[in-house]
Design an enzyme around this catalytic site. Structure first.
Site, PDB file in Angstrom:
ATOM      1  N   ASN A 123     -17.158  28.625  -1.079  1.00  0.00           N
ATOM      2  CA  ASN A 123     -17.641  28.459   0.290  1.00  0.00           C
ATOM      3  C   ASN A 123     -17.095  27.184   0.933  1.00  0.00           C
ATOM      4  O   ASN A 123     -16.795  26.222   0.236  1.00  0.00           O
ATOM      5  CB  ASN A 123     -19.178  28.398   0.278  1.00  0.00           C
ATOM      6  CG  ASN A 123     -19.805  29.760   0.146  1.00  0.00           C
ATOM      7  OD1 ASN A 123     -19.350  30.718   0.764  1.00  0.00           O
ATOM      8  ND2 ASN A 123     -20.856  29.858  -0.651  1.00  0.00           N
ATOM      9  N   CYS A 135     -17.381  37.642  -0.687  1.00  0.00           N
ATOM     10  CA  CYS A 135     -18.766  37.182  -0.617  1.00  0.00           C
ATOM     11  C   CYS A 135     -19.651  38.304  -1.143  1.00  0.00           C
ATOM     12  O   CYS A 135     -19.280  39.482  -1.091  1.00  0.00           O
ATOM     13  CB  CYS A 135     -19.135  36.847   0.832  1.00  0.00           C
ATOM     14  SG  CYS A 135     -20.831  36.269   1.079  1.00  0.00           S
ATOM     15  N   TYR A 182     -28.275  34.758   6.717  1.00  0.00           N
ATOM     16  CA  TYR A 182     -27.797  33.510   7.307  1.00  0.00           C
ATOM     17  C   TYR A 182     -28.046  33.454   8.814  1.00  0.00           C
ATOM     18  O   TYR A 182     -28.021  32.366   9.400  1.00  0.00           O
ATOM     19  CB  TYR A 182     -26.299  33.340   7.020  1.00  0.00           C
ATOM     20  CG  TYR A 182     -26.023  33.001   5.579  1.00  0.00           C
ATOM     21  CD1 TYR A 182     -26.065  31.686   5.130  1.00  0.00           C
ATOM     22  CD2 TYR A 182     -25.751  34.003   4.646  1.00  0.00           C
ATOM     23  CE1 TYR A 182     -25.833  31.377   3.791  1.00  0.00           C
ATOM     24  CE2 TYR A 182     -25.515  33.698   3.313  1.00  0.00           C
ATOM     25  CZ  TYR A 182     -25.562  32.387   2.898  1.00  0.00           C
ATOM     26  OH  TYR A 182     -25.343  32.080   1.571  1.00  0.00           O
TER      27      TYR A 182
END
Length: 421
Positions: A144, A164, A244
């Site tokens: 990341n 991911c 997120y």
């Protein structure tokens, strides 16, 4: 087939090893090299990795080394899962932004920028050394912030795909709720890394029936609870945002919440200590249940699927990855890195057609893409003014006073990792 894992001493690694062992028919690994400068961690992880292979009857050889150049030599693919600065740097990423009333998180906002600035130069150095040793090797990036790191790799001409586990997590969750095999679930997954939405959930393939309305009607409460968002948000939008998006849709609530408890980095550091003690037990020959709380669920299966497709034409051939936009989302530059379903083969990843996001989503995607442009520029060229501009452009910062204060804190907390500082 030889694979190398940079960051092989990570506590994540046994999850990856378990996937390689279980899915050896999909990805027949003959040699797996775990590369890490932390010899103590690498010995513990490597020992457990060998025991997992032995228990599951995998004939492959596992090698551990601190020598990057030797480790990647002859590798068909190199997986990157490193954390520059370790959990200590992550803990700072998650705390000092809170001093300015901004969310503290390791992949978005000011903390995410700090991680990008530390990480991009290191990853590019690794990639150049891989290219000198073996220019045909694929680089699979799980480090990341995946979108920014993958864009840096692609712009530098490397054979790279970003990965991911958010999408595969949704796929598996929806499959359980629908009581179907995971392979039957195709996601209309659209966005950037850690800024994405599920606009459709199709059964049988990209052209299959969209069952997202039924999922939301029958299981909306469960899905919303997992995301820690109100169900009415999902009902009103008619989509499933990644978790997120909570940092954007409930920013102030999250900031208040983060100020009342230890950082996620502190929790993970304690968990890692316990995991490493477990890994040192010579009787342990499988990944422990505690690893499921560490994060990265289904990472191994996603990594195996991607590597198999890139290297041998195996795997599903269609997977959510991070790659160049190349006109897929017409409101973004062609060289933006997006996260969508793509067809993957030996030539790389080619995005499939995706639903066109309406202005509510397209606007945020364009905004964050502009921030990522500035973040990458700051990571590549350095300088306080570039850091300030990237922070000012980020929708979770966006105010002069905040950007100024956050720039000071970012530089102060990361000076040892920033050559220009």
């Amino acid at each position: 087939m030889k694979l190398a894992v940079v960051g092989g001493g990570s506590t994540y690694t046994p999850e990856l090893i378990d996937g390689f062992a279980r899915l050896r028919d999909t990805l027949p690994v003959e040699e797996l090299v775990l590369i890490d400068p932390a010899a103590d961690r690498l010995d513990l992880v490597g020992g457990l990795a060998r025991r997992i292979f032995a228990k599951q009857g995998h004939p492959g050889r596992i090698v551990t080394t601190a020598d990057l150049d030797a480790g990647v030599e002859g590798a068909d693919a190199v997986l990157l899962q490193l954390r520059v600065g370790g959990q200590a740097a992550r803990n700072e990423d998650e705390t000092w932004p809170l001093e300015c009333g901004c969310v503290g998180q390791e992949t978005t906002g000011a903390g995410g920028l700090a991680k990008a600035l530390r990480t991009v130069p290191v990853v590019l150095d690794i990639a150049e050394r891989v290219r000198r040793t073996n220019p045909d090797a694929w680089i699979i990036d799980f480090t990341n912030p995946v979108g920014i790191v993958t864009r840096a790799l692609l712009r530098a001409g490397h054979k790279a795909v970003g990965l991911c586990n958010v999408a595969i997590g949704f796929q598996r969750k929806f499959a359980r709720l629908l009581d179907v095999a995971p392979g039957e679930v195709h996601l209309d997954h659209v966005g950037l890394n850690h800024l994405s939405w599920e606009f459709g959930v199709r059964l049988g393939g990209p052209a299959g029936e969209d069952v997202l309305p039924r999922l939301l009607a029958e299981h909306g409460g469960t899905i919303a609870g997992d995301l820690r968002m109100p169900r009415q948000i999902l009902d009103r939008l008619g989509v499933v945002p990644s978790y997120y998006l909570r940092y954007f849709y409930a920013h102030d609530e999250v900031v208040r919440e983060l100020g009342t408890k230890p950082s996620r980095a502190a929790e993970v550091a304690a968990m890692e200590k316990e995991l490493l003690e477990m890994y040192g037990d010579p009787a342990l020959d499988e990944k422990p249940a505690l690893l499921g709380k560490r994060g990265g669920a289904f990472y191994s299966e996603a990594a195996v699927d991607l590597a198999a497709a890139l290297l041998g034409g195996g795997g599903s051939g269609v997977q959510v990855v991070n790659t160049y936009n190349a006109g897929t989302l017409p409101f973004l530059p062609d060289d933006a890195v997006i996260e969508v379903q793509a067809r993957v083969d030996g030539t790389g990843a080619t995005p499939l057609a995706v639903p066109s996001p309406d202005p509510m989503y397209a606007g945020l995607l364009a905004h964050v893409t502009a921030y990522e442009d500035l973040a990458l520029d700051a990571a590549l060229r350095g300088g306080r003014d570039r850091v300030f501009k990237a922070l000012l452009a980020h929708p979770l910062v966006g105010q002069f006073e905040y950007a100024e204060a956050l720039t000071d804190r970012l530089v102060a907390h990361n000076r040892e990792h920033l050559a220009w500082a």
